[in-house]
Scaffold this motif. Structure first.
Motif, PDB file in Angstrom:
ATOM      1  N   UNK A   1       0.900  -1.242   0.068  1.00  0.00           N
ATOM      2  CA  UNK A   1       0.022   0.048   0.046  1.00  0.00           C
ATOM      3  C   UNK A   1       0.981   1.341  -0.061  1.00  0.00           C
ATOM      4  N   UNK A   2       0.415   2.419  -0.569  1.00  0.00           N
ATOM      5  CA  UNK A   2       1.010   3.521  -0.566  1.00  0.00           C
ATOM      6  C   UNK A   2       1.761   3.976   0.602  1.00  0.00           C
ATOM      7  N   UNK A   3       1.038   3.903   1.848  1.00  0.00           N
ATOM      8  CA  UNK A   3       1.561   4.401   2.871  1.00  0.00           C
ATOM      9  C   UNK A   3       2.891   3.726   3.311  1.00  0.00           C
ATOM     10  N   UNK A   4       2.741   2.430   3.497  1.00  0.00           N
ATOM     11  CA  UNK A   4       3.867   1.542   3.632  1.00  0.00           C
ATOM     12  C   UNK A   4       5.128   1.764   2.746  1.00  0.00           C
ATOM     13  N   UNK A   5       4.686   1.911   1.555  1.00  0.00           N
ATOM     14  CA  UNK A   5       5.843   1.965   0.402  1.00  0.00           C
ATOM     15  C   UNK A   5       6.498   3.491   0.708  1.00  0.00           C
ATOM     16  N   UNK A   6       5.780   4.424   1.293  1.00  0.00           N
ATOM     17  CA  UNK A   6       6.262   5.924   1.645  1.00  0.00           C
ATOM     18  C   UNK A   6       7.041   5.777   2.572  1.00  0.00           C
ATOM     19  N   UNK A   7       7.006   4.873   3.797  1.00  0.00           N
ATOM     20  CA  UNK A   7       7.560   4.866   4.813  1.00  0.00           C
ATOM     21  C   UNK A   7       8.875   4.007   4.576  1.00  0.00           C
ATOM     22  N   UNK A   8       8.998   3.119   3.728  1.00  0.00           N
ATOM     23  CA  UNK A   8       9.813   2.293   3.289  1.00  0.00           C
ATOM     24  C   UNK A   8      11.006   3.032   2.574  1.00  0.00           C
ATOM     25  N   UNK A   9      10.572   4.015   1.517  1.00  0.00           N
ATOM     26  CA  UNK A   9      11.240   4.932   0.808  1.00  0.00           C
ATOM     27  C   UNK A   9      11.926   5.842   1.800  1.00  0.00           C
ATOM     28  N   UNK A  10      11.161   6.416   2.545  1.00  0.00           N
ATOM     29  CA  UNK A  10      12.125   7.449   3.627  1.00  0.00           C
ATOM     30  C   UNK A  10      13.240   6.383   4.444  1.00  0.00           C
ATOM     31  N   UNK A  11      12.859   5.378   4.884  1.00  0.00           N
ATOM     32  CA  UNK A  11      13.923   4.632   5.601  1.00  0.00           C
ATOM     33  C   UNK A  11      15.002   4.404   4.410  1.00  0.00           C
ATOM     34  N   UNK A  12      14.571   4.078   3.282  1.00  0.00           N
ATOM     35  CA  UNK A  12      15.948   3.849   2.379  1.00  0.00           C
ATOM     36  C   UNK A  12      16.698   4.974   2.090  1.00  0.00           C
ATOM     37  N   UNK A  13      15.766   5.907   2.167  1.00  0.00           N
ATOM     38  CA  UNK A  13      16.672   7.402   2.069  1.00  0.00           C
ATOM     39  C   UNK A  13      17.650   7.832   3.197  1.00  0.00           C
ATOM     40  N   UNK A  14      16.973   7.691   4.154  1.00  0.00           N
ATOM     41  CA  UNK A  14      17.719   8.083   5.463  1.00  0.00           C
ATOM     42  C   UNK A  14      18.950   7.202   5.530  1.00  0.00           C
ATOM     43  N   UNK A  15      18.819   5.879   5.663  1.00  0.00           N
ATOM     44  CA  UNK A  15      19.759   4.839   5.875  1.00  0.00           C
ATOM     45  C   UNK A  15      20.638   4.673   4.834  1.00  0.00           C
TER      46      UNK A  15
END
Length: 127
Positions: free
Chosen positions: A2-16
């Motif tokens: 779902x878009x909300x989970x994908x957005x959180x994952x992308x933010x995590x990928x971005x930070x880490x």
């Protein structure tokens, strides 16, 4: 996904991804500098780590942009840079394994030469 989970994952990928990319670059610089003192070829693993860190940071940047804008171009660039990162890590591992095997072979050769030298020298001579 779902878009909300994908957005959180992308933010995590971005930070880490940014943090890990910076660490790759720092460790690569240290490895390259320490390897350059022994042989010029000793700096190669460090250079590969630096390049990997750059690709990882680019991938992280695109993941952050994808989280903000959700554009297809960011997704393509993120995956392209991540693929380059994985490829560089594979090359780094191959080089590391090859250098390790050569070091082990050299160790045994020097060990055998030392043993062979001991067989032909008269160390217990009483003059």
């Amino acid at each position: 996904m779902n878009p909300e989970t994908m957005n959180k994952t992308l933010i995590s990928i971005s930070k880490w991804g940014k943090a890990t990319g910076i660490l790759f670059i720092i460790m690569g610089a240290i490895t390259a500098l320490s390897g350059a003192f022994f042989f010029l070829i000793g700096a190669v693993p460090g250079v590969l780590q630096i390049i990997s860190g750059i690709f990882l940071m680019r991938s992280a940047r695109e993941a952050g942009q994808m989280a903000e804008h959700n554009s297809g171009q960011s997704e393509d660039l993120m995956l392209e840079n991540y693929a380059k990162f994985v490829k560089m890590q594979g090359i780094y591992l191959i080089v590391s394994i090859a250098v390790s095997i050569l070091a082990i072979i050299a160790f045994f050769i020097f060990l055998m030469l030392g043993i062979a030298d001991g067989l032909f020298s008269d160390t217990y001579s009483t003059y």
